[in-house]
Motif scaffolding. Structure first.
Motif, PDB file in Angstrom:
ATOM      1  N   PRO A   4      -7.372   0.217  -2.838  1.00  0.00           N
ATOM      2  CA  PRO A   4      -7.162  -1.094  -2.227  1.00  0.00           C
ATOM      3  C   PRO A   4      -5.724  -1.246  -1.713  1.00  0.00           C
ATOM      4  CG  PRO A   4      -7.163  -1.269  -4.608  1.00  0.00           C
ATOM      5  CD  PRO A   4      -7.509   0.157  -4.280  1.00  0.00           C
ATOM      6  N   ARG A   5      -5.572  -2.097  -0.701  1.00  0.00           N
ATOM      7  CA  ARG A   5      -4.232  -2.389  -0.185  1.00  0.00           C
ATOM      8  C   ARG A   5      -3.494  -3.216  -1.232  1.00  0.00           C
ATOM      9  NH1 ARG A   5      -4.459  -4.279   5.470  1.00  0.00           N
ATOM     10  NH2 ARG A   5      -5.669  -5.968   4.568  1.00  0.00           N
ATOM     11  N   SER A   6      -2.244  -2.885  -1.436  1.00  0.00           N
ATOM     12  CA  SER A   6      -1.403  -3.599  -2.388  1.00  0.00           C
ATOM     13  C   SER A   6      -0.991  -4.947  -1.810  1.00  0.00           C
ATOM     14  CB  SER A   6      -0.165  -2.748  -2.690  1.00  0.00           C
ATOM     15  OG  SER A   6       0.704  -3.426  -3.557  1.00  0.00           O
ATOM     16  N   SER A   7      -0.530  -5.824  -2.655  1.00  0.00           N
ATOM     17  CA  SER A   7      -0.098  -7.150  -2.198  1.00  0.00           C
ATOM     18  C   SER A   7       1.086  -7.074  -1.232  1.00  0.00           C
ATOM     19  CB  SER A   7       0.258  -8.035  -3.395  1.00  0.00           C
ATOM     20  OG  SER A   7       1.324  -7.459  -4.125  1.00  0.00           O
ATOM     21  N   ASP A   8       1.814  -5.943  -1.235  1.00  0.00           N
ATOM     22  CA  ASP A   8       2.928  -5.783  -0.287  1.00  0.00           C
ATOM     23  C   ASP A   8       2.462  -5.219   1.057  1.00  0.00           C
ATOM     24  OD1 ASP A   8       2.517  -3.066  -0.775  1.00  0.00           O
ATOM     25  OD2 ASP A   8       4.489  -2.733  -1.664  1.00  0.00           O
ATOM     26  N   GLY A   9       1.142  -5.010   1.202  1.00  0.00           N
ATOM     27  CA  GLY A   9       0.584  -4.533   2.460  1.00  0.00           C
ATOM     28  C   GLY A   9       0.478  -3.028   2.586  1.00  0.00           C
ATOM     29  N   HIS A  10       0.957  -2.293   1.598  1.00  0.00           N
ATOM     30  CA  HIS A  10       0.923  -0.828   1.629  1.00  0.00           C
ATOM     31  C   HIS A  10      -0.204  -0.288   0.760  1.00  0.00           C
ATOM     32  CE1 HIS A  10       4.727  -0.456   3.759  1.00  0.00           C
ATOM     33  NE2 HIS A  10       5.217  -1.375   2.955  1.00  0.00           N
ATOM     34  N   TYR A  11      -0.500   0.987   0.977  1.00  0.00           N
ATOM     35  CA  TYR A  11      -1.456   1.706   0.144  1.00  0.00           C
ATOM     36  C   TYR A  11      -0.668   2.687  -0.711  1.00  0.00           C
ATOM     37  CZ  TYR A  11      -4.964  -0.231   3.228  1.00  0.00           C
ATOM     38  OH  TYR A  11      -5.756  -1.089   3.934  1.00  0.00           O
ATOM     39  N   TYR A  12      -1.030   2.769  -1.982  1.00  0.00           N
ATOM     40  CA  TYR A  12      -0.360   3.666  -2.919  1.00  0.00           C
ATOM     41  C   TYR A  12      -1.361   4.646  -3.494  1.00  0.00           C
ATOM     42  CZ  TYR A  12       3.523   0.437  -2.648  1.00  0.00           C
ATOM     43  OH  TYR A  12       4.555  -0.332  -2.183  1.00  0.00           O
ATOM     44  N   LEU A  13      -0.905   5.875  -3.705  1.00  0.00           N
ATOM     45  CA  LEU A  13      -1.736   6.905  -4.279  1.00  0.00           C
ATOM     46  C   LEU A  13      -0.913   7.645  -5.328  1.00  0.00           C
ATOM     47  CD1 LEU A  13      -4.472   8.390  -4.156  1.00  0.00           C
ATOM     48  CD2 LEU A  13      -3.479   9.876  -2.416  1.00  0.00           C
ATOM     49  N   THR A  14      -1.455   7.754  -6.523  1.00  0.00           N
ATOM     50  CA  THR A  14      -0.774   8.494  -7.581  1.00  0.00           C
ATOM     51  C   THR A  14      -1.310   9.913  -7.612  1.00  0.00           C
ATOM     52  OG1 THR A  14      -0.398   6.501  -8.892  1.00  0.00           O
ATOM     53  CG2 THR A  14      -0.286   8.612 -10.054  1.00  0.00           C
ATOM     54  N   LEU A  15      -0.417  10.864  -7.417  1.00  0.00           N
ATOM     55  CA  LEU A  15      -0.737  12.280  -7.523  1.00  0.00           C
ATOM     56  C   LEU A  15      -0.193  12.787  -8.853  1.00  0.00           C
ATOM     57  CD1 LEU A  15       0.337  13.570  -3.993  1.00  0.00           C
ATOM     58  CD2 LEU A  15      -1.905  12.775  -4.712  1.00  0.00           C
ATOM     59  N   THR A  16      -0.899  13.714  -9.465  1.00  0.00           N
ATOM     60  CA  THR A  16      -0.384  14.375 -10.652  1.00  0.00           C
ATOM     61  C   THR A  16       0.206  15.699 -10.192  1.00  0.00           C
ATOM     62  OG1 THR A  16      -2.045  13.324 -12.033  1.00  0.00           O
ATOM     63  CG2 THR A  16      -0.935  15.254 -12.945  1.00  0.00           C
ATOM     64  N   ILE A  17       1.510  15.821 -10.366  1.00  0.00           N
ATOM     65  CA  ILE A  17       2.234  17.015  -9.927  1.00  0.00           C
ATOM     66  C   ILE A  17       2.763  17.721 -11.168  1.00  0.00           C
ATOM     67  CG2 ILE A  17       4.166  17.896  -8.563  1.00  0.00           C
ATOM     68  CD1 ILE A  17       3.896  15.297  -6.864  1.00  0.00           C
ATOM     69  N   ASP A  18       2.287  18.931 -11.402  1.00  0.00           N
ATOM     70  CA  ASP A  18       2.692  19.690 -12.585  1.00  0.00           C
ATOM     71  C   ASP A  18       2.599  18.824 -13.844  1.00  0.00           C
ATOM     72  OD1 ASP A  18       3.145  21.877 -10.920  1.00  0.00           O
ATOM     73  OD2 ASP A  18       5.237  21.311 -10.601  1.00  0.00           O
TER      74      ASP A  18
ATOM     75  N   PHE B 110       3.014   7.424  -4.958  1.00  0.00           N
ATOM     76  CA  PHE B 110       3.502   7.534  -3.584  1.00  0.00           C
ATOM     77  C   PHE B 110       3.034   6.339  -2.765  1.00  0.00           C
ATOM     78  CE2 PHE B 110       3.457  11.926  -4.951  1.00  0.00           C
ATOM     79  CZ  PHE B 110       4.519  12.514  -4.287  1.00  0.00           C
ATOM     80  N   VAL B 111       3.842   5.946  -1.811  1.00  0.00           N
ATOM     81  CA  VAL B 111       3.370   5.041  -0.781  1.00  0.00           C
ATOM     82  C   VAL B 111       2.810   5.930   0.328  1.00  0.00           C
ATOM     83  CG1 VAL B 111       5.623   4.831   0.394  1.00  0.00           C
ATOM     84  CG2 VAL B 111       3.907   3.070   0.689  1.00  0.00           C
ATOM     85  N   VAL B 112       1.589   5.627   0.771  1.00  0.00           N
ATOM     86  CA  VAL B 112       0.968   6.387   1.856  1.00  0.00           C
ATOM     87  C   VAL B 112       1.667   5.957   3.141  1.00  0.00           C
ATOM     88  CG1 VAL B 112      -1.159   6.858   3.110  1.00  0.00           C
ATOM     89  CG2 VAL B 112      -1.213   6.555   0.621  1.00  0.00           C
ATOM     90  N   ASP B 113       2.323   6.907   3.809  1.00  0.00           N
ATOM     91  CA  ASP B 113       3.154   6.598   4.975  1.00  0.00           C
ATOM     92  C   ASP B 113       2.739   7.467   6.154  1.00  0.00           C
ATOM     93  OD1 ASP B 113       5.114   6.078   6.847  1.00  0.00           O
ATOM     94  OD2 ASP B 113       6.783   6.299   5.448  1.00  0.00           O
ATOM     95  N   THR B 114       1.889   6.909   7.024  1.00  0.00           N
ATOM     96  CA  THR B 114       1.431   7.671   8.185  1.00  0.00           C
ATOM     97  C   THR B 114       2.543   7.891   9.202  1.00  0.00           C
ATOM     98  OG1 THR B 114       0.619   5.671   9.261  1.00  0.00           O
ATOM     99  CG2 THR B 114      -0.964   6.919   7.921  1.00  0.00           C
ATOM    100  N   GLY B 115       3.662   7.222   9.031  1.00  0.00           N
ATOM    101  CA  GLY B 115       4.807   7.434   9.904  1.00  0.00           C
ATOM    102  C   GLY B 115       5.731   8.536   9.415  1.00  0.00           C
TER     103      GLY B 115
ATOM    104  N   ASP C  35      13.375   3.926  -3.084  1.00  0.00           N
ATOM    105  CA  ASP C  35      12.776   3.416  -4.310  1.00  0.00           C
ATOM    106  C   ASP C  35      11.371   3.946  -4.540  1.00  0.00           C
ATOM    107  OD1 ASP C  35      11.754   1.947  -2.206  1.00  0.00           O
ATOM    108  OD2 ASP C  35      11.797   0.039  -3.268  1.00  0.00           O
ATOM    109  N   LYS C  36      10.758   4.562  -3.501  1.00  0.00           N
ATOM    110  CA  LYS C  36       9.412   5.113  -3.630  1.00  0.00           C
ATOM    111  C   LYS C  36       9.349   6.467  -2.918  1.00  0.00           C
ATOM    112  CE  LYS C  36       7.348   0.517  -3.303  1.00  0.00           C
ATOM    113  NZ  LYS C  36       8.496  -0.259  -2.922  1.00  0.00           N
ATOM    114  N   SER C  37       8.555   7.352  -3.468  1.00  0.00           N
ATOM    115  CA  SER C  37       8.283   8.615  -2.782  1.00  0.00           C
ATOM    116  C   SER C  37       7.252   8.359  -1.688  1.00  0.00           C
ATOM    117  CB  SER C  37       7.763   9.657  -3.777  1.00  0.00           C
ATOM    118  OG  SER C  37       8.800  10.034  -4.672  1.00  0.00           O
ATOM    119  N   LEU C  38       7.307   9.176  -0.638  1.00  0.00           N
ATOM    120  CA  LEU C  38       6.445   8.979   0.529  1.00  0.00           C
ATOM    121  C   LEU C  38       5.420  10.097   0.641  1.00  0.00           C
ATOM    122  CD1 LEU C  38       9.186   8.107   3.180  1.00  0.00           C
ATOM    123  CD2 LEU C  38       7.904   6.536   1.715  1.00  0.00           C
ATOM    124  N   LEU C  39       4.199   9.709   0.897  1.00  0.00           N
ATOM    125  CA  LEU C  39       3.124  10.668   1.107  1.00  0.00           C
ATOM    126  C   LEU C  39       2.824  10.684   2.596  1.00  0.00           C
ATOM    127  CD1 LEU C  39       1.403  12.549  -0.617  1.00  0.00           C
ATOM    128  CD2 LEU C  39      -0.335  10.752  -0.682  1.00  0.00           C
ATOM    129  N   GLY C  40       3.409  11.645   3.297  1.00  0.00           N
ATOM    130  CA  GLY C  40       3.307  11.716   4.748  1.00  0.00           C
ATOM    131  C   GLY C  40       2.108  12.508   5.221  1.00  0.00           C
TER     132      GLY C  40
END
Length: 117
Positions: free
Chosen positions: A2-16, A22-27, A91-96
């Motif tokens: 779902p879209r967050s209240s700030d208007g962005h989409y977030y996805l949690t990845l498990t890395i190692d 991450f904030v999903v950032d198509t830019g 403040d957030k990692s980006l998922l490009g």
């Protein structure tokens, strides 16, 4: 997701075995880690070679390339993905798009982002 209240989409990845939100950032072109997330993943900021650079909304920043060995989301696992650590303040990692393009289908409907492989 779902879209967050700030208007962005977030996805949690498990890395190692470490969850990273991450904030999903198509830019954004690549996977970009904040300094805080890079440290949580075990990278020593003093030993990273900040020889790359990126143009961001806040100006030019130096970046260091790293390899993410085991990246999981749900039942999907990817190995050996390139990412960049941003030396600047983030403040957030980006998922490009380098990661988003791994999916066969990307859909935004009814305030939800659906990624299908």
């Amino acid at each position: 997701m779902p879209r967050s209240s700030d208007g962005h989409y977030y996805l949690t990845l498990t890395i190692d075995n470490t969850p990273v939100r991450f904030v999903v950032d198509t830019g954004a072109t690549d996977i970009v880690l904040s300094r805080q997330d890079a440290v949580r993943l075990g990278y020593d900021m003093k030993n990273l070679g900040f020889i790359g650079s990126a143009q961001t909304a806040n100006g030019r920043v130096r970046t260091a390339r790293v390899k993410l060995k085991n990246v999981q989301v749900g039942d999907i696992t990817d190995g050996s993905l390139s990412a960049w650590v941003n030396e600047g303040e983030m403040d957030k990692s980006l998922l490009g798009m380098a990661y988003i393009n791994r999916f066969n289908r990307i859909e935004i409907a009814d305030s939800k982002l659906v990624l299908t492989r």
